[in-house]
Design an enzyme around this catalytic site. Structure first.
Site, PDB file in Angstrom:
ATOM      1  CD  GLU B 123      -2.017  -2.996   1.523  1.00 54.77           C
ATOM      2  OE1 GLU B 123      -1.081  -3.685   1.946  1.00 54.77           O
ATOM      3  OE2 GLU B 123      -2.882  -2.501   2.272  1.00 54.77           O
ATOM      4  CB  SER B 177      -0.275  -6.533  10.882  1.00 56.14           C
ATOM      5  OG  SER B 177       0.645  -5.497  10.777  1.00 56.14           O
ATOM      6  CB  SER B 180      -3.020  -9.897   1.341  1.00 61.76           C
ATOM      7  OG  SER B 180      -4.024  -9.029   1.818  1.00 61.76           O
ATOM      8  NE  ARG B 192      -6.931  -9.160   0.638  1.00 60.14           N
ATOM      9  CZ  ARG B 192      -7.679  -9.739   1.576  1.00 60.14           C
ATOM     10  NH1 ARG B 192      -8.863 -10.226   1.246  1.00 60.14           N
ATOM     11  NH2 ARG B 192      -7.268  -9.827   2.825  1.00 60.14           N
TER      12      ARG B 192
END
Lengths: 778, 355
Positions: B123, B177, B180, B192
């Site tokens: 993703e 939700s 990141s 990340r």
């Protein structure tokens, strides 16, 4: 003197009826001055300074100016003992619920004698609210101090003065609390104060600190949002709910989105992806417990994450947490610890403070006491007058918790001497004085608690006997017994109450309790008698040793040192023998000793070393008075002096058991010098020096020693440290690493301990250590 | 498609240059799907086609056509699969590229319920590819990337186009939700940095519990009407004004929901106030963590994406304000019009070369 509040003064809404026992709470108010108060959302913390009159035993040499030989003084005691009043400074801190504030103020007003006090320093959110009440009741002017400044000042003070102040919390470990050693340098550190909001403060020195950040998501968010979600009003009850809930019913986890872990990023399936992510629906009911738990996780994780980001940005690894959100609550300490571990991958540990609730009051007090320079002194926690960390067991419901903590106290005594590290510690930051941590070793804990309880009758008896002339001594001794027994019971259930539980802390607590009831030196007369007796044999012992060959002499001296150490009223096995058989002599003691090879036997290495060049200077931490110091230590150091080694004898500043004190040793040395020209010349030429160690404990903490001792050690180039006795060389310092040669010797006079070490009673430990090359370079 | 915790984002490329021959050859099922997708703007209970985001006259893989943006609730995924079965998606000789957690979680359901094989894609990789692609193709008309000029002055604050031609280094904050935060140094060099569980799901979840609402739109509408200062405790309520010693202005929030510790105040706030406070709390927190990451990574430009920001000007302005104020103008908050669709776009771009 009992006082019941709220009955005759109208009906103040906040007032609760309570009886305040004057001997136990707000003690020494008669001499109190310099008040400070910290009023938080639910608790009030009061601080004051007072002076305590203490009986102390003083020794004074009789006038021997007329030239008399030793024999002529036969029959007369060597020195006189007198009990004098001494005034010591003490800090009192009391914590109680805001509901009792009026009762407490009235009580203080009724008992306050000192009229010099004109102002009271105040801090905390409630200081403003109660300003008028305080001014009216106490007739003191309320002087507000900045909350954060007080907090930091208080934090610095406890970190510097209270060993085992900081701890790491581990929910599932054998001992929930892992206490940290006092670092010689406490700066820099990060303080995360979680009140209704969060403040993140970087502290760089005593006077330099900066609020580098914060967050509005804090204790107030947990409380406010929690109250809305669960209709539960009290903060404690919300925590109770949270401890019973399942956050996974409310939170959306990584596995709820992925079906498992998000492997490529190393995010485990149980990680929370979205707090309250599952509650975005109207067709499901959520339990109060689950919502409270989810909220707790959300807030703790968020604070932990910010703390880590700030710690990283400022390159700090010491991070302390405080504020009402933390205050002794196992639930929040656990979630914060978890969060910090997660975000720093274990590189930073979340640290908590035993006296966290008092920081503001301590700081406000220090602000008001600046002219007394409290920071110039070293202070010590008085175990007799302090409540200790209360039980934070999650099983305890909030009502019980509130009751047990109605009045919490901390007392700190000003130490006569400023305390510093022994400069010869190999690594001061990793030095741990105590050999066994009884908080972790349940078996040892049970034994020692039993042992101290068992010995209590004997201690009480001796205390009374030491003050035969005072009829109320028995009554005081009984009070001592109750107090110490109560401490032992507390420690049985809360071994972490005063930091790590150790044999040393048990011994020190007993000394503090004895002092509390004016038994400053129960052994003074016994010590005097034994010193007298031993002096008579001094020349004989020296003579008998002198006749031996070099090799035989060295062994006889070591054996004498060990035999002397058998005479110890601190050890129950020995005090029993001494009491029933007063003739138990020096020679008999030698026979009791274990034959070589000893339990720990480095004698051969020691002798090899003795064949080499003399040491420059030996520092000797001495133990008992009487036979030990006179017939054991003196002949031994005499040999060192003859070899050309300077000797520094370090003895206790104040009495503990039958340990020789510095003032006693002063007299003894003069007497011995009068008999023995070797000692006389060494003493005169300052090759033999006496220093005090700054402590009144039967054990030894090398990180808290008299500053003068440290200077002497440094100036004389000390290259040998000798530590003698069970308290100093076994219970403490057995594993202490020094940067020079060291000799640790003791006779194990406790069969349980001897067995544990793999030997029998009267086993000998003779540990000679030479620092490794890498250690020396350190 | 990008199957997240709350929403499924679907991107559909409709070729407009279909020749008569091609139309002849086209299987009936494809025609019916195309007709279904392009003739409606709403599907089932929660499906929406964001018409205003549609990209016309796009050239993709040598074909001219339109890019459609469709979203529906992840709860509706079974219904979607049922539809796929009914409309014979599996008969198409085309692959379905999917990203987001759901691509993994529902892979088995796609196969058994709709006989569809998914090409699963990471993703974060899709997200970055999608951002870079959309920004590169949108050149005419409304700029894809924008920012708020004068974010600290409500009078002067206005939306301005921003040229993202030379984007690196970049902090990319994806608020779905959960949140990141990625540091992007080049097309394929990114990491990340961290994330937080306090995201869009938290806003909606808490609003549902506190106000009884059930959709993001409802929650947002309430928040727009409410006043958070009745719920939050401000610095001035504690210190009477600014906390000068530490440079904290009196208007700053000292404790989110802090006034709710008090029973009387709990009884006097409205649902709208609670919704607004929830929005402000979550948004400020994201701003605060983002700012710390930007400092730690030494990156000045921050792009916020994700469906939490959809029709949520309140949060965008708040983020723009918070970043500017607390960084003393050092940090710039950027936003993208296709907020939540970049993951799906990135997945679509992998279509010709499924591995």
């Amino acid at each position: 003197m009992a006082l019941s509040g709220g009955t005759d003064r109208g009906s103040h809404r906040m007032d609760k009826s309570i009886i305040l026992p004057p001997d136990e709470i707000f003690r020494n108010l008669e001499n109190a001055k310099r008040f400070a108060i910290d009023i938080g959302g639910s608790l009030t913390k009061l601080a004051y300074y007072s002076t305590v009159q203490h009986k102390v035993a003083k020794v004074r040499s009789f006038d021997h100016s007329a030239k008399v030989s030793f024999q002529e003084t036969d029959g007369d005691p060597l020195y006189e003992i007198s009990v004098q009043e001494e005034i010591t400074a003490r800090l009192h801190f009391i914590k109680f619920e805001n509901a009792y504030i009026e009762t407490c103020l009235d009580f203080i007003k009724d008992h306050l004698v000192n009229t010099e006090t004109k102002v009271i320093k105040a801090t905390g959110g409630g200081a403003y609210k109660f300003k008028d009440l305080i001014e009216k009741k106490l007739k003191l002017k309320v002087d507000k101090e900045d909350e954060m400044t007080c907090l930091i000042k208080g934090c610095n003070f406890v970190l510097k003065n209270i060993p085992h102040e900081a701890f790491v919390y581990a929910k599932h470990a054998d001992s929930e609390f892992r206490f940290q050693n006092t670092h010689p340098d406490i700066f820099p550190y990060l303080l995360i104060n979680i009140g209704s909001g969060v403040s993140i403060v970087k502290v760089e020195s005593e006077d330099k600190f900066e609020r580098i950040g914060g967050s509005s998501i804090g204790g107030g968010t947990f409380w406010g949002l929690g109250a809305l979600l669960t209709k539960t009003k009290r903060f404690d009850e919300l925590l109770q709910l949270a401890s019973k809930g399942q956050h996974t019913n409310v939170d959306m986890l990584v596995k709820d989105i992925y079906g498992g872990a998000y492997g490529s990023l190393g995010l485990t399936g149980d990680l929370i992806a979205s707090s309250f992510g599952k509650s975005a629906t109207t067709d499901k009911e959520f339990s109060k417990e689950d919502m409270a738990k989810s909220l707790l996780h959300m807030i703790s994780n968020d604070i932990g994450q910010l703390a880590c980001l700030y710690a990283k940005l400022h390159n700090l690894t010491r991070v302390y947490f405080g504020g009402f959100f933390i205050r002794g609550h196992p639930v929040t300490m656990h979630t914060i610890t978890y969060s910090i571990n997660f975000f720093t991958k274990g590189e930073v540990q979340a640290l908590f403070l035993r006296h966290e609730g008092y920081l503001g009051a301590i700081g406000a007090f220090l602000k008001g006491a600046e002219e007394d320079n409290p920071n110039q002194y070293s202070w010590g926690e008085n175990y007799a007058g302090s409540s200790g960390l209360m039980s934070v067991s999650p099983e305890l419901n909030p009502v019980q918790r509130a009751r047990s903590g109605t009045f919490d106290m901390l007392e700190m005594d000003r130490l006569e001497r400023q305390l510093v590290n022994l400069p010869l510690l190999h690594d001061p930051t990793s030095y741990i004085p105590d050999t066994v941590d009884l908080t972790e070793d349940a078996l040892a804990r049970d034994y020692w608690l039993y042992c101290f309880e068992d010995a209590l009758d004997g201690v009480v008896k001796r205390a009374v006997a030491s003050q035969k002339d005072q009829p109320e001594a028995a009554e005081r001794a009984e009070k001592f017994r109750q107090k110490y027994r109560h401490k032992l019971q507390t420690l049985r259930h809360q071994p972490f109450a005063y930091g790590s539980l150790t044999v040393r802390s048990l011994l020190d607590t007993r000394e503090h309790c004895l002092n509390e009831f004016n038994f400053p030196d129960p052994y003074s007369k016994i010590k005097q008698k034994e010193n007298d007796m031993a002096l008579k044999y001094y020349l004989k012992v020296v003579k008998s040793v002198e006749e031996l060959s070099w090799e035989q002499r060295q062994f006889a001296l070591v054996k004498g040192l060990l035999a002397g150490n058998v005479f110890d009223w601190g050890a129950k096995a020995v005090s029993d023998v001494l009491e029933t058989d007063p003739e138990f002599g020096f020679e008999q003691a030698k026979q009791q000793l274990q034959e070589r090879p000893w339990l720990v036997d480095a004698y051969s290495q020691w002798i090899e070393r003795m064949k080499g060049p003399p040491h420059k200077c030996a520092l000797f931490f001495v133990d008992n008075s009487g036979i030990d110091i006179i017939l054991g230590v003196f002949p031994f150091i005499r040999e060192l002096l003859l070899r050309g080694t300077e000797v520094v004898l370090a003895s206790n500043s104040g009495p503990a058991l039958n340990d020789v004190t510095n003032s006693e040793l002063q007299i003894l040395t003069e007497r011995i010098a009068a008999m023995d020209p070797v000692i006389q010349s060494a003493f005169k030429e300052d090759r033999l020096a006496l220093v005090q160690n700054g402590s009144s404990s039967p054990c030894l903490d090398l990180s808290r020693l008299d500053k003068v001792l440290a200077t002497v050690v440094r100036e004389r180039g000390t290259d040998l440290v000798i530590i003698e006795g069970m308290g100093r060389a076994i219970h403490t310092n057995y594993y202490a690493m020094l940067s020079c040669e060291s000799l640790k010797l003791a006779v194990i006079k406790n069969s349980w301990l001897a067995e544990r070490l793999g030997g029998k009673i009267f086993s000998v430990v003779f540990k000679y250590e030479v620092p490794s090359k890498s250690q020396e370079q350190h | 498609m990008d199957i997240g915790g709350t929403l499924v984002k679907l991107v559909y490329f409709e070729p407009k240059d279909i020749t008569a021959e091609e139309e002849q050859e086209e299987v009936e099922s494809l025609k019916s799907i195309r007709r279904f997708l392009t003739s409606h703007t709403a599907y089932g209970k929660t499906g929406i086609r964001d018409v205003h985001l549609e990209l016309l006259d796009l050239t993709l893989w040598g074909r001219k056509g339109s890019l459609h943006f469709i979203r529906f609730s992840t709860h509706e995924l079974p219904a979607f699969l049922q539809m796929g079965r009914n409309k014979h998606f599996s008969s198409l000789h085309t692959a379905l590229c999917a990203t987001g957690g759901g691509a993994f979680k529902y892979e088995e359901d796609f196969r058994t319920m709709a006989n569809l094989k998914l090409f699963k894609l990471d993703e974060l990789e899709c997200l970055i590819k999608g951002v870079l692609y959309i920004d590169s193709v949108v050149s005419s008309g409304l700029s894809e990337c924008y920012y708020f000029e004068h974010p600290t002055d409500p009078e002067l604050c206005e939306q301005k186009a921003y040229n993202l031609e030379n984007p690196y280094p970049l902090l990319l904050v994806n608020i779905g939700s959960g949140v990141s935060i990625l540091a992007v140094y080049s097309k394929d060099n990114y990491k990340r940095v961290t994330g937080t569980s306090l995201g869009g799901g938290t806003f909606l979840g808490l609003c549902c519990l506190l106000t009884g609402c059930s959709t993001f739109e409802e929650a947002l509408a309430m928040a727009t009407e409410g006043e958070s200062t009745r719920v939050d405790k401000l610095v001035r309520e504690i210190y009477g004004g600014d906390y000068e010693r530490f440079g904290l202005p009196g208007w700053a929030v000292a404790s989110s929901f802090g006034n709710m510790m008090c029973k009387e105040k709990r009884e006097s706030v409205s649902k709208e106030d609670l919704a607004r406070a929830t929005l402000v709390t979550i948004t400020n927190n994201i701003g605060s963590i983002t700012r710390m990451c930007a400092l730690n990574e030494n990156i000045k430009r921050v792009v916020f994406v994700g469906n939490f920001l959809r029709v949520n000007t309140l949060s965008m302005k708040l983020l723009a304000y918070a970043l500017d104020y607390w960084s003393k103008g050092q940090l710039k908050a950027l936003f993208l019009r296709h907020e939540g669709y970049f993951g799906a776009v990135g997945a679509l771009l992998e279509l010709p070369n499924p591995s």
